[in-house]
Design an enzyme around this catalytic site. Structure first.
Site, PDB file in Angstrom:
ATOM      1  N   HIS A  36      84.958   6.789  74.982  1.00 30.07           N
ATOM      2  CA  HIS A  36      84.266   6.537  73.712  1.00 30.07           C
ATOM      3  C   HIS A  36      84.864   5.358  72.943  1.00 30.07           C
ATOM      4  CE1 HIS A  36      81.895  10.078  74.268  1.00 30.07           C
ATOM      5  NE2 HIS A  36      82.947  10.872  74.279  1.00 30.07           N
ATOM      6  N   HIS A  93      75.742  12.902  72.957  1.00 34.12           N
ATOM      7  CA  HIS A  93      74.739  13.444  73.885  1.00 34.12           C
ATOM      8  C   HIS A  93      73.342  13.421  73.254  1.00 34.12           C
ATOM      9  CE1 HIS A  93      78.378  15.908  75.553  1.00 34.12           C
ATOM     10  NE2 HIS A  93      78.492  14.615  75.787  1.00 34.12           N
TER      11      HIS A  93
END
Ligand SMILES: [Zn+2]
Length: 321
Positions: free
Chosen positions: A268, A79
């Site tokens: 991911h 993030h």
């Protein structure tokens, strides 16, 4: 000025809870000189080791993106990496006294707000870009419906599909947007991470997600839907968060991508595999420092906001809970 590297004007410090450890973690993000890239420093470990954040330093993608090694690692950096993309930041040193980044509100907005406060410094060295000239694809061998690829495109684009058939409140969502810093700040940065209530119960039983709460994630129950009292920030918050993760993971390349990224039920693991494949498969010619003339042609790719006042969405004061 379009093709020059950037860093923060001043250092910024903050602290917050780690979603897995539940500890309060302190972070300082400092300006760095051109060509430094992103370097983390674990201030709590002997000799305070540095960990370079790049495509090859990712060694675990189970619940978040973790870089480094078993001895010295930092996880949940995606993030923050996405926020670096949003402000066109190429260089920073991040000191941290734990093995995971604070989760803050589960989105990239708290980082953008901090960067906005200290401002951006344009450096004297130009930045590289990567121009995709052929299709590069990564497929999950065990589940071929999970894939990610990047195709040549005149405009930077990103498309993402998620399908949570078991949780009706999430369901199937798809999005296709400009893959630019401005679009990131306006359309993706605020999207919070999410998890299933049933998974949280399981993670708690394994000593994980100790710091997880409705202040830093959207919690979805398979039977009762979204549990957060104030609901969602956006109808497509789930797919937008996955796109945010993808943008953060691909920013480990350290350069903007001219191409169309297309992800289908990725995560991911596949984001990182695509980043590695891009480095392995693009020709030297397609990673380059654009000349001033080329930079003008690549304006959409190389335009980064200098402050949140350029963003056509009020990101400050978003509802939490
Ligand atoms: Zn995330």
């Amino acid at each position: 000025m379009l093709n020059f590297q950037r860093t923060l004007k001043r250092s910024v410090s903050f602290s917050g809870v780690g979603v897995h450890s539940g500890s309060v973690i302190s972070v300082e993000i400092r300006p760095a000189s051109a060509n430094t890239g992103f370097v983390f420093q674990r201030t709590d470990l002997p000799n305070k080791p540095y960990i370079k954040a790049d495509v090859n330093s990712v060694f675990d993608t189970t619940l978040a993106t973790r870089i480094g090694s078993l001895e010295a690692s930092v996880s949940t950096i995606e993030h923050l990496m996405a926020a670096f993309f949003g402000f066109g930041i190429d260089n920073a040193i991040i000191s941290i006294n734990n093995s995971e980044m604070p989760i803050l509100d589960g989105s990239s907005v708290p980082f953008l707000t901090l960067f906005d406060e200290v401002g951006i410094e344009v450096l004297k060295e130009p930045r590289k870009v990567v121009v995709i000239e052929k299709v590069i694809e990564v497929v999950d061998e065990k589940n071929p419906s999970r894939f990610i690829r990047v195709e040549p495109s005149k405009k930077p684009l990103i498309s993402y599909v998620i399908d949570f058939a078991g949780a009706a409140a999430i369901g199937r969502q798809s999005i296709s947007m400009n893959y630019t810093a401005k679009a990131f700040c306006e359309e993706f940065s605020f999207a919070r991470t999410f998890c299933l209530k049933e998974d949280i119960d399981y993670m708690h039983s394994r000593g994980l997600a100790k710091g997880g709460s409705m202040e830093n994630a959207i919690v979805v129950s398979k039977t009762e839907g979204v549990m957060n009292r104030q609901g969602l920030r956006n109808d497509q918050e789930f797919v937008k968060h996955k796109t945010l993760d993808c943008i953060g993971d691909l920013h480990m390349l350290g350069m903007p991508i001219l191409g169309h990224v297309i992800a289908h039920k990725a995560g991911h693991d596949l984001h990182n595999k695509l980043a590695r494949a891009i480095l392995a498969e693009v020709s030297c010619r397609s990673i380059f420092v654009p000349s001033a003339k080329e930079a003008a042609r690549l304006k959409a790719l190389l335009s980064f906001p200098k402050s949140l006042s350029e963003i056509e969405r009020n990101l400050i004061g978003l509802a939490i809970g």
